[in-house]
Write an enzyme that holds these catalytic residues in place. Structure first.
Site, PDB file in Angstrom:
ATOM      1  N   LYS A  12     -28.803  16.599   0.847  1.00 22.78           N
ATOM      2  CA  LYS A  12     -29.010  16.119  -0.521  1.00 22.78           C
ATOM      3  C   LYS A  12     -29.527  17.234  -1.427  1.00 22.78           C
ATOM      4  O   LYS A  12     -29.157  17.308  -2.605  1.00 22.78           O
ATOM      5  CB  LYS A  12     -29.981  14.938  -0.521  1.00 22.78           C
ATOM      6  CG  LYS A  12     -29.422  13.685   0.146  1.00 22.78           C
ATOM      7  CD  LYS A  12     -28.139  13.215  -0.528  1.00 22.78           C
ATOM      8  CE  LYS A  12     -27.637  11.910   0.052  1.00 22.78           C
ATOM      9  NZ  LYS A  12     -26.366  11.455  -0.566  1.00 22.78           N
ATOM     10  N   SER A  20     -22.441  16.903   1.493  1.00 19.83           N
ATOM     11  CA  SER A  20     -22.533  17.798   0.335  1.00 19.83           C
ATOM     12  C   SER A  20     -21.280  18.648   0.128  1.00 19.83           C
ATOM     13  O   SER A  20     -20.726  18.668  -0.975  1.00 19.83           O
ATOM     14  CB  SER A  20     -23.775  18.696   0.439  1.00 19.83           C
ATOM     15  OG  SER A  20     -23.766  19.431   1.636  1.00 19.83           O
ATOM     16  N   ASN A  34      -7.649  20.055   4.471  1.00 21.70           N
ATOM     17  CA  ASN A  34      -6.192  20.032   4.551  1.00 21.70           C
ATOM     18  C   ASN A  34      -5.769  19.739   5.989  1.00 21.70           C
ATOM     19  O   ASN A  34      -6.598  19.752   6.904  1.00 21.70           O
ATOM     20  CB  ASN A  34      -5.603  21.367   4.063  1.00 21.70           C
ATOM     21  CG  ASN A  34      -6.239  22.552   4.759  1.00 21.70           C
ATOM     22  OD1 ASN A  34      -6.157  22.684   5.978  1.00 21.70           O
ATOM     23  ND2 ASN A  34      -6.900  23.420   3.996  1.00 21.70           N
ATOM     24  N   SER A  56     -27.676  -1.535   1.542  1.00 17.44           N
ATOM     25  CA  SER A  56     -26.242  -1.619   1.809  1.00 17.44           C
ATOM     26  C   SER A  56     -25.981  -1.504   3.304  1.00 17.44           C
ATOM     27  O   SER A  56     -26.863  -1.139   4.083  1.00 17.44           O
ATOM     28  CB  SER A  56     -25.501  -0.503   1.070  1.00 17.44           C
ATOM     29  OG  SER A  56     -25.901   0.761   1.567  1.00 17.44           O
ATOM     30  N   LEU A  68       0.841  -1.182   0.000  1.00 17.93           N
ATOM     31  CA  LEU A  68       0.000   0.000   0.000  1.00 17.93           C
ATOM     32  C   LEU A  68       0.881   1.238   0.000  1.00 17.93           C
ATOM     33  O   LEU A  68       1.924   1.282   0.631  1.00 17.93           O
ATOM     34  CB  LEU A  68      -0.882   0.020   1.245  1.00 17.93           C
ATOM     35  CG  LEU A  68      -2.083  -0.915   1.197  1.00 17.93           C
ATOM     36  CD1 LEU A  68      -2.652  -1.034   2.596  1.00 17.93           C
ATOM     37  CD2 LEU A  68      -3.112  -0.368   0.252  1.00 17.93           C
TER      38      LEU A  68
END
EC number: 1.3.1.9
Length: 390
Positions: A282, A239, A170, A314, A53
């Protein structure tokens, strides 16, 4: 992958096709809508190549990325037909996609990755940091191999997995309690800015950006009982994370590329129980899609769309608490009376990412068996006579 959407579109892959119940036309071409069903791949020869990885365990301020963590296979077929393909091909060979928000093999993000891979795209994945170790381990041990099978019988290759927490833009945004949280221990370079820098360092550019992220810590609460903190957390994770992803990845996206997110009908309809500010999140996502389509289109010739997908059982959706009820409601009341599959959403995403959708941007595309078009609940006793006639 069983592609269930009836269509004449073809997905062009990088691997030879195999004899199966699917309609095989030409080496490297698969028709969306062909159903492999119980296809047996007994003669599949696989070579799995695992490497370390990268960009996950380095603690330096400047991202240093190791060799990709990849899963590749070689599928061999006894025979293939050399017929010229007909219809419109979905060909994403030579394209690279970054899918943010995959943590297992049963959500829409995974299905989108599979459809993009089946069309020939190279797949990069961004996984939430606390879920990273489990996801990597499951990949290494082959727990996802069955769900990685592509239409030609080979396995989806994940070129590289990146640690990602899209709530933070960040390193300066990360609070101390998160930095010291044991679930984040051992991982670095996982903010949006750092992830984009790592992808640039490793691969240079991408063509497709997929946002499959959502979280509402108070989703089970009615809006009137939702705290300001919970509401803003839902907006941030569900969002604004899309705005942040596109902002930081746009400089490394090739012109003509596409960005796709996932939304839900609760953005415009009342869905009791879908609370905690998630319906607002949404709605914001869909509004941002239109604005970003203009800004990213004018600035970099990038298309931006969102898919309003129907309910899927899910693992992530289980947090809502009534997802099974919504699936049953959708089945009983949609114009097309069938259960929606993740593959159907994945195929829609492959289309939107392809040149076939070159004039589609700023759109909300409904993939929900038409439930969004309904104005009444057909399973209501009021419409009993209407249902019996139909």
């Amino acid at each position: 992958m069983a592609a269930t959407a009836a269509s004449s579109l073809q997905i062009a892959t990088r691997r030879p096709s195999m004899s199966s119940p699917s309609k095989i036309l030409k080496a490297g071409t698969y028709i969306v809508g062909a159903n492999p069903g119980n296809a047996s791949w007994d003669k599949l020869s696989c070579t799995r190549q695992l490497s370390n990885l990268g960009c996950l365990r380095n603690h330096s301020a400047v991202p240093t990325c190791k060799r990709p963590f990849s899963f590749s296979t070689r599928a061999m077929s006894e025979s293939s037909e050399n017929k010229a393909p007909s219809g419109l091909p979905i060909d994403l060979r030579g394209k690279r996609a970054f899918i943010a928000g995959i943590a297992d093999d049963n959500g829409y993000g995974w299905a989108i990755a599979k459809s993009l891979a089946a069309a020939g795209a190279e797949i990069l994945v961004g996984t939430w940091v606390p879920a990273l170790n489990i996801f990597e381990t499951s990949l290494r041990r082959g727990k996802f191999d069955q769900s990685r099978v592509l239409p030609d019988g080979s396995l989806m290759e994940i070129k590289k997995v990146y640690a990602l927490d899209a709530v933070f833009d960040n390193p300066e945004d990360v609070p101390e309690d998160v930095k010291t949280n044991k679930r984040y221990a051992g991982s670095s370079n996982w903010t949006v800015q750092e992830a984009a820098e790592c992808v640039k360092k490793d691969f240079g550019s991408i063509d497709i950006l997929v946002h499959s992220l959502a979280n509402g810590p108070e989703v089970s609460k009615p809006l009137l009982e939702t705290s300001r903190k919970g509401y803003l957390a839902a907006i941030s994770a569900s969002s604004y994370s899309f705005v942040s992803l596109l902002r930081h990845f746009l400089p490394i996206m090739n012109p003509g590329g596409a960005s796709i997110s996932l939304t839900y009908i609760a953005s415009e309809r009342i869905i009791p129980g879908y609370g905690g500010g998630m319906s607002s999140a949404k709605a914001a996502l869909e509004s941002d899609t239109r604005v970003l389509a203009y800004e990213a289109g004018r600035k970099s010739n990038i298309r931006v769309n969102t898919i309003s997908a129907g309910p899927l059982g899910s693992r992530a959706a289980k947090a809502i608490g009534f997802i099974d009820t919504m699936i049953e409601y959708s089945y009983n009341n949609g114009p097309i009376q069938k259960t929606l599959t993740a593959d159907e959403v994945g195929n829609a995403a492959a289309f939107l990412a392809s040149p076939l959708a070159s004039a589609i941007t700023g759109a909300t595309i409904y993939v929900d068996n038409g439930l969004n078009a309904m104005g009444v609940a057909l399973d209501s006793p009021v419409f009993k006579d209407l249902n019996s006639k139909n």
